[in-house]
Structures are given as C-alpha cells and as structure tokens.
Design an enzyme around this catalytic site. Structure first.
Site, PDB file in Angstrom:
ATOM      1  N   HIS A   1     -37.006  15.496  -0.147  1.00 51.68           N
ATOM      2  CA  HIS A   1     -37.566  14.835   1.038  1.00 51.68           C
ATOM      3  C   HIS A   1     -38.103  15.922   1.970  1.00 51.68           C
ATOM      4  O   HIS A   1     -37.583  17.030   2.032  1.00 51.68           O
ATOM      5  CB  HIS A   1     -36.505  13.980   1.749  1.00 51.68           C
ATOM      6  CG  HIS A   1     -37.094  13.111   2.809  1.00 51.68           C
ATOM      7  ND1 HIS A   1     -37.354  13.590   4.081  1.00 51.68           N
ATOM      8  CD2 HIS A   1     -37.532  11.839   2.782  1.00 51.68           C
ATOM      9  CE1 HIS A   1     -37.912  12.608   4.786  1.00 51.68           C
ATOM     10  NE2 HIS A   1     -38.037  11.546   4.019  1.00 51.68           N
TER      11      HIS A   1
ATOM     12  N   GLU B   1     -45.644  11.721   1.028  1.00 49.01           N
ATOM     13  CA  GLU B   1     -45.282  11.551   2.442  1.00 49.01           C
ATOM     14  C   GLU B   1     -45.796  12.732   3.264  1.00 49.01           C
ATOM     15  O   GLU B   1     -45.176  13.794   3.272  1.00 49.01           O
ATOM     16  CB  GLU B   1     -43.761  11.470   2.602  1.00 49.01           C
ATOM     17  CG  GLU B   1     -43.138  10.333   1.863  1.00 49.01           C
ATOM     18  CD  GLU B   1     -41.719  10.010   2.360  1.00 49.01           C
ATOM     19  OE1 GLU B   1     -41.312  10.503   3.421  1.00 49.01           O
ATOM     20  OE2 GLU B   1     -41.057   9.252   1.671  1.00 49.01           O
TER      21      GLU B   1
HETATM   22  O1  G3P Z   1     -38.329   8.685   3.657  1.00 44.29           O
HETATM   23  C1  G3P Z   1     -39.265   7.989   4.382  1.00 44.29           C
HETATM   24  C2  G3P Z   1     -39.495   8.584   5.685  1.00 44.29           C
HETATM   25  O2  G3P Z   1     -39.611   9.969   5.690  1.00 44.29           O
HETATM   26  C3  G3P Z   1     -40.568   7.931   6.466  1.00 44.29           C
HETATM   27  O3  G3P Z   1     -40.073   7.961   7.755  1.00 44.29           O
HETATM   28  O4  G3P Z   1     -39.821   7.115  10.016  1.00 44.29           O
HETATM   29  O5  G3P Z   1     -42.078   7.570   9.117  1.00 44.29           O
HETATM   30  O6  G3P Z   1     -40.780   5.628   8.252  1.00 44.29           O
HETATM   31  P1  G3P Z   1     -40.740   7.009   8.845  1.00 44.29           P
END
Ligand code: G3P
Length: 222
Positions: free
Chosen positions: A92, A140
């Site tokens: 992550h 991400e």
């Molecule tokens: O693992 C998912 C996360 O990093 C996304 O975070 O708060 O942007 O939904 P968020």
C-alpha cells in the site's frame, strides 16, 4: 468475488478496535442486504474479533516477507491467516515495499492461502508487480489518496494504462483502483475504465453514516 468494494480501515479511529467492529458489522449488513461483495481490510490486532463477527471476507493491511522465526514486530502470513484473514494488501502507498519483498510477500500468500491485493502508485510499478502474478493489482495515485477527487475522474488514463500493461504481462490479474473514491459515479467510471473493484477508505471510514455511503458506492457496480 468481483466486482467488490474493499474498505480499508487504515488506522482511523473509526477503523480501530471497538469502533472497527461496529463499522465491520455495518458493512456486513449492507453486503447481505444488497447482495454485493464487500471486503474489509483491518488492522492486524482486529482481524480475529472482526472475522468472528462478520460473514464478509476480512483482509490484513499488510504481511511481511518472512517465515516463522525471529522477526520481532513483523507481520507473519500464517498468523494473520490463523486469525481469520482471507487475504492481505501488499505495498500500500502508506506501507511501501521493495519489489523483491513484494514478490516474496506474494509467495508467502501462495504458501498460506491468502489472496494478495498488491497496490501500485503508477502503471509502470503495476506492470513490474504483474510479473509476480498476484490475484489483484490496485492502481492508487498517492496524491489523490484521502482527498475528495477520485482516481477514476481525475486520472482515468492511469486505470486504462494499468489494465493494458498488467494484462500484457498476465491477463488473469484483475485490476482494481483506489484514491478519493466517494460516490456512485466514481465507481461507475472506474468500472467503465476496466477496474474490477475499488478500494475506499476515508469516504466510508470517516463518514457520519458509513452504511449510506457504502450503499451509494455499491450502486456504481450496476
Ligand atoms: O486503500 C485505499 C486507500 O488508500 C484510498 O484511500 O481515503 O482515498 O479512499 P481514500
């Protein structure tokens, strides 16, 4: 199993301990009421209590590339699996690993029956991770994590590029996305771009009405 909503509890207060258990029960209720796939990624200390209390799969937030032995403070795949985890996040953005450790952690998943969901900050990293054949890779972009603008709206090309690069290496890997996902349209767009699920944290975990947000997001799967 797909499409699914993976709720990452992170270390938010509402995602910790007793509050995590309540949030997990809410997610479990939403999953059974809507017939949708929800996965919970919770802190190691909460895996056992949450996995006993809910029917939806519970994942760890990380494992380390180690085996039984002298590794004080590290997270052992066998331990999270025995506590009830069905899978784990790896690499992550908030807990990044070196490529060779990502490979080792994926192998540890294979040895222990855990499902690996590997995160990648860029399509190029996703392509490198694809060579290790995890079940899932989630794109991400770090700059959008925790914000209110979703990866699917702000950086659609990242999802398409990740799907292309990952499938070139291994068409069996399912691509997910996360960062800033907060409403039904964000999920719809992600699916349109080729994502088979979304990772969401702040929009749900920090919400005053997490169940409502979950239901809204799930509608995006159609
Ligand atoms: O693992 C998912 C996360 O990093 C996304 O975070 O708060 O942007 O939904 P968020």
């Amino acid at each position: 199993m797909t499409p699914f909503l993976l709720i990452n509890f992170k270390t938010y207060k509402m995602g910790t301990g007793r509050e995590a258990l309540e949030l997990a029960k809410t997610a479990d209720k939403v999953a059974s009421e809507t017939g949708s796939n929800i996965i919970l990624s919770v802190q190691s200390a909460d895996i056992r209590q949450i996995s006993k209390a809910v029917s939806v799969p519970v994942f760890a937030q990380n494992i380390d590339p180690i085996k039984y032995g002298s590794h004080t403070g590290w997270s052992l795949a066998e331990a999270v699996a025995e506590a009830g985890a069905k899978g784990t996040l790896i690499n992550h953005s908030e807990h990044q690993s070196r490529l060779k450790d990502i490979e080792k952690s994926i192998n540890r998943c294979r040895e222990t029956g855990l499902i690996p969901v590997c995160c990648a900050a860029t399509p190029a990293i996703a392509e490198k991770i694809a060579a290790f054949s995890p079940d899932f890779i989630s794109i991400e972009p770090p700059e959008l994590i925790g914000g209110t603008v979703s990866v699917s709206k702000a950086r659609p090309e990242l999802i398409e590029d990740t799907v292309r690069r990952v499938h070139k290496v291994n068409p069996d890997i399912e691509v997910l996305c996360g960062a800033g996902v907060g409403n039904r349209e964000d999920v719809e767009k992600a699916v349109e771009l080729g994502a088979r699920g979304v990772l969401v944290a702040s929009a749900i975990v920090k919400s005053g009405n997490p169940g409502l947000v979950m239901k809204n997001l799930i509608k995006g799967f159609g």
